[in-house]
Scaffold this motif. Sequence first.
Motif, PDB file in Angstrom:
ATOM      1  N   LEU A   1      50.229  44.089  58.090  1.00  0.00           N
ATOM      2  CA  LEU A   1      51.399  44.836  58.556  1.00  0.00           C
ATOM      3  C   LEU A   1      51.046  45.808  59.681  1.00  0.00           C
ATOM      4  O   LEU A   1      51.821  45.968  60.619  1.00  0.00           O
ATOM      5  CB  LEU A   1      52.035  45.614  57.401  1.00  0.00           C
ATOM      6  CG  LEU A   1      52.646  44.789  56.269  1.00  0.00           C
ATOM      7  CD1 LEU A   1      53.334  45.708  55.266  1.00  0.00           C
ATOM      8  CD2 LEU A   1      53.649  43.769  56.799  1.00  0.00           C
ATOM      9  N   SER A   2      49.899  46.460  59.580  1.00  0.00           N
ATOM     10  CA  SER A   2      49.591  47.500  60.569  1.00  0.00           C
ATOM     11  C   SER A   2      49.539  46.953  61.988  1.00  0.00           C
ATOM     12  O   SER A   2      49.884  47.651  62.945  1.00  0.00           O
ATOM     13  CB  SER A   2      48.257  48.166  60.217  1.00  0.00           C
ATOM     14  OG  SER A   2      47.190  47.243  60.310  1.00  0.00           O
ATOM     15  N   HIS A   3      49.116  45.692  62.140  1.00  0.00           N
ATOM     16  CA  HIS A   3      48.950  45.121  63.479  1.00  0.00           C
ATOM     17  C   HIS A   3      49.884  43.945  63.756  1.00  0.00           C
ATOM     18  O   HIS A   3      49.770  43.306  64.798  1.00  0.00           O
ATOM     19  CB  HIS A   3      47.508  44.667  63.682  1.00  0.00           C
ATOM     20  CG  HIS A   3      46.540  45.788  63.847  1.00  0.00           C
ATOM     21  ND1 HIS A   3      46.286  46.709  62.846  1.00  0.00           N
ATOM     22  CD2 HIS A   3      45.773  46.173  64.903  1.00  0.00           C
ATOM     23  CE1 HIS A   3      45.394  47.593  63.270  1.00  0.00           C
ATOM     24  NE2 HIS A   3      45.069  47.288  64.508  1.00  0.00           N
ATOM     25  N   SER A   4      50.763  43.616  62.837  1.00  0.00           N
ATOM     26  CA  SER A   4      51.657  42.475  63.036  1.00  0.00           C
ATOM     27  C   SER A   4      52.980  42.936  63.635  1.00  0.00           C
ATOM     28  O   SER A   4      53.556  43.935  63.207  1.00  0.00           O
ATOM     29  CB  SER A   4      51.924  41.768  61.701  1.00  0.00           C
ATOM     30  OG  SER A   4      50.731  41.203  61.211  1.00  0.00           O
ATOM     31  N   LEU A   5      53.444  42.152  64.630  1.00  0.00           N
ATOM     32  CA  LEU A   5      54.684  42.482  65.327  1.00  0.00           C
ATOM     33  C   LEU A   5      55.869  41.848  64.610  1.00  0.00           C
ATOM     34  O   LEU A   5      55.866  40.643  64.353  1.00  0.00           O
ATOM     35  CB  LEU A   5      54.609  41.956  66.765  1.00  0.00           C
ATOM     36  CG  LEU A   5      55.672  42.433  67.741  1.00  0.00           C
ATOM     37  CD1 LEU A   5      55.474  43.903  68.087  1.00  0.00           C
ATOM     38  CD2 LEU A   5      55.618  41.588  69.015  1.00  0.00           C
ATOM     39  N   GLU A   6      56.848  42.652  64.283  1.00  0.00           N
ATOM     40  CA  GLU A   6      58.067  42.154  63.654  1.00  0.00           C
ATOM     41  C   GLU A   6      59.271  42.832  64.293  1.00  0.00           C
ATOM     42  O   GLU A   6      59.155  43.907  64.888  1.00  0.00           O
ATOM     43  CB  GLU A   6      58.066  42.447  62.143  1.00  0.00           C
ATOM     44  CG  GLU A   6      56.992  41.714  61.365  1.00  0.00           C
ATOM     45  CD  GLU A   6      57.044  42.058  59.875  1.00  0.00           C
ATOM     46  OE1 GLU A   6      58.022  42.698  59.443  1.00  0.00           O
ATOM     47  OE2 GLU A   6      56.090  41.704  59.163  1.00  0.00           O
TER      48      GLU A   6
END
Length: 394
Positions: A175-180
């Motif tokens: 989550l910290s580095h994933s783009l959503e």
Amino acid sequence: MSVLAPTRRLGLTGNDAVALAWKQINPDVVAAYPITPSTQVVEKFSQYVADGVVQTQFVPVESEHSALSACVGAAACGARVMTATSSQGLALMHEILYIAAGLRLPIVMAVANRALSAPINIHGDHSDAMGSRDSGWLQLYAKDVQDAYDLTILAVRVAERARLPVMVGLDGFTLSHSLEVVDVYGDDAVRAFVGPGPDDHYHFLDSPEPITIGPLALPDSYMDFRRALAEAVARSAEIIAREAAAFREHFGRSLPVFVEPVAMEAARAAVVLMGSYAGVVEEAVLRWREAGRAVGLVRPVVFRPFPAEALRAALAGVEHVVVMERADTLSTLGGPLGVELRAALYGAVRRPVVTDVIFGLGGRELREEDLEQVGRLVEEAPGGVRYLGTGDGV
């Protein structure tokens, strides 16, 4: 009916979403020391400070121990305070975690959850925050980037009304580095929701009503303070429910309170897990339901206070439970979620068989074949503790 609807949709990483929430909240003080994978929260927010778009006093320090110490000092003076960390950084804060909770300081901390050494590993699991579970901090866990953004905003109201510090966990890198895509509310809407904070005069700088913070407590009084802290954590459940309802009223978005059940109608078995893998497992559970298997999913959103009542209600009538968790107590009894779930179910009239599955430690991938093994465990309900994806199967 919502009072203020979301106004923008942005592509954000989890760290960027937390930093944006902080910008919109405009806290009085942020003190932090960067550590992977939470570094970008501090980097991004320090840019907001440098650009003058927030009025926050940013305190760069030489360690996480100092970061949380500075937060404690500022919060004791009545400031709204935030910080971020991960893994060894959270472990280095351990001494001060207890002080923050014992002093009833409403600090909000983002924890980009990451494995603990040794061996050194920078990837995600829940070992860091689970090592802090008995410190008196409330713990919320995000499923996705939207959750990380929403829970950060919610945490401010919960912390200040419960007078307890709150961690918001977002899985490291996943989550910290994933783009959503994230629904982002207006700055004014966020600041209206968090408000100026409760005026309860509980800070050092109230000279007309001075108080002492952090005095010596000997055997005649120490236990009374600790019991009061335990009762405050218990009362926070009601506050979390009330503030989640206020969030829904204000922003028009419903947040799951304590647990999020999925496909639990007439379920005979259930998977229970927290964090970012809930989405992947939800897809598997829905496939199993389409195949005629009466399996559901329950996602705890809150770990402290432990949502025992909500879990008992969600799992009522279920015969088998598979707990999937990214931490281990090393007690031979399984991970912390499984151990506490068993305790919560002990008094139930009908107790399901609980199988504890440890997975994803240090960022190990959850593969399709791993999910197939979980599906078999759901059917077979062997109980005990299993380790998934270690080469020997489960």
